[in-house]
Design an enzyme around this catalytic site. Structure first.
Site, PDB file in Angstrom:
ATOM      1  CG  ASP A  37      -2.031 -13.781   2.951  1.00  0.00           C
ATOM      2  OD1 ASP A  37      -2.669 -14.434   2.716  1.00  0.00           O
ATOM      3  OD2 ASP A  37      -1.910 -12.997   4.044  1.00  0.00           O
ATOM      4  CG  ASP A 174      -4.156 -15.369   8.254  1.00  0.00           C
ATOM      5  OD1 ASP A 174      -3.254 -14.322   7.664  1.00  0.00           O
ATOM      6  OD2 ASP A 174      -4.499 -16.142   7.869  1.00  0.00           O
TER       7      ASP A 174
HETATM    8  C1  DX5 Z   1      -0.507 -18.022   5.720  1.00  0.00           C
HETATM    9  C2  DX5 Z   1      -1.616 -16.880   5.196  1.00  0.00           C
HETATM   10  C3  DX5 Z   1      -2.839 -17.770   5.376  1.00  0.00           C
HETATM   11  C4  DX5 Z   1      -3.999 -17.193   4.460  1.00  0.00           C
HETATM   12  C5  DX5 Z   1      -5.200 -17.787   5.183  1.00  0.00           C
HETATM   13  O1  DX5 Z   1       0.644 -17.281   5.568  1.00  0.00           O
HETATM   14  O2  DX5 Z   1      -1.690 -15.848   5.740  1.00  0.00           O
HETATM   15  O3  DX5 Z   1      -3.202 -17.949   6.689  1.00  0.00           O
HETATM   16  O4  DX5 Z   1      -3.959 -15.933   4.812  1.00  0.00           O
HETATM   17  O5  DX5 Z   1      -5.267 -18.977   4.443  1.00  0.00           O
HETATM   18  P1  DX5 Z   1      -6.240 -20.182   5.286  1.00  0.00           P
HETATM   19  O6  DX5 Z   1      -7.431 -19.624   5.819  1.00  0.00           O
HETATM   20  O7  DX5 Z   1      -6.309 -21.215   3.967  1.00  0.00           O
HETATM   21  O8  DX5 Z   1      -5.499 -21.050   6.242  1.00  0.00           O
END
Ligand code: DX5
Length: 217
Positions: A37, A174
């Site tokens: 990310d 996501d």
């Molecule tokens: C948000 C990120 C998150 C991450 C996943 O900006 O993109 O969504 O990748 O995180 P979790 O699975 O902890 O929501």
């Protein structure tokens, strides 16, 4: 009908960043993709990491770079050079069809697949102009910026609509995904699930990933 298999892409945002390579080693044998990310503190309120970190990672997993940045065009070359094999930019950051197609072409010319992401409040029609030119659409199930947020079930309708319109597309989701909602995502049409907190908060990461696969089977 959701194309199979469903890919699992742990997101390193929720890993212990002080031991990032060790953390990646714990999922290396069990995941399909590794999501990075990249956040610029402008497009999203958080600042994370970029190409200098990506190039240090040692993994056979496919490096999936999620650009949560205002100027994704500035990041493409360095992410490709750092080993990215998939790059997703945000529809909200690149408005014109021309600019989107230029980015998609640059990503592809660099040997990676190209995706576009839509935030929870962005409708699928906002990407009608390029959806046919993409390898992947990422439907965010949280407002981007932070891991560990609550899953927003209202985005499932968007996934259903997108799957209906694009039967062969890779649809990634996501945000807030775990063993309780992963099946809902796949039943709606997603075939690539990003999970950060649900995997990296688990003592047994292999088991966490296997559980996600099992509930989606
Ligand atoms: C948000 C990120 C998150 C991450 C996943 O900006 O993109 O969504 O990748 O995180 P979790 O699975 O902890 O929501």
């Amino acid at each position: 009908m959701t194309p199979r298999p469903v890919l699992i892409a742990p997101s390193i945002l929720s890993a212990d960043l002080a031991r990032l390579q060790d953390e990646i080693d714990t999922i290396e044998q069990h995941a399909d993709w590794l999501q990075i990310d990249v956040m610029d503190g402008h497009f999203v309120p958080n600042l994370s990491f970029g190409a200098p970190v990506i190039r240090c990672l040692k993994t056979k997993l496919l490096l999936d770079v999620h650009l949560m940045v205002t100027n994704p065009a500035d990041r493409i070359d360095e992410c490709l050079a750092a080993g990215a094999k998939h790059i997703t930019f945000h529809a909200e950051a690149v408005g014109s069809e021309r600019d989107r197609n230029v980015l998609i072409a640059r990503i592809r010319e660099g040997g990676a697949t190209a995706g576009i992401a839509v935030n929870p409040k962005t409708g699928i029609d906002a990407i009608d102009d390029v959806v046919g030119a993409l390898d992947l659409v990422l439907v965010m199930s949280v407002e981007p910026g932070f891991g560990g947020q609550e899953f927003l079930p209202e985005v499932l309708e968007k996934v259903r609509l997108l799957r209906k319109r694009s039967p062969g597309l890779m649809i990634q989701m996501d945000g807030g995904i775990n063993e309780k909602n992963a099946r809902l995502c796949v039943e709606a049409g997603a075939n690539n699930l990003v999970a950060g907190h649900c995997i990296f908060s688990a003592k047994d990461r292999a088991r966490a990933i296997t559980t996600l696969r099992n509930v989606c089977a």
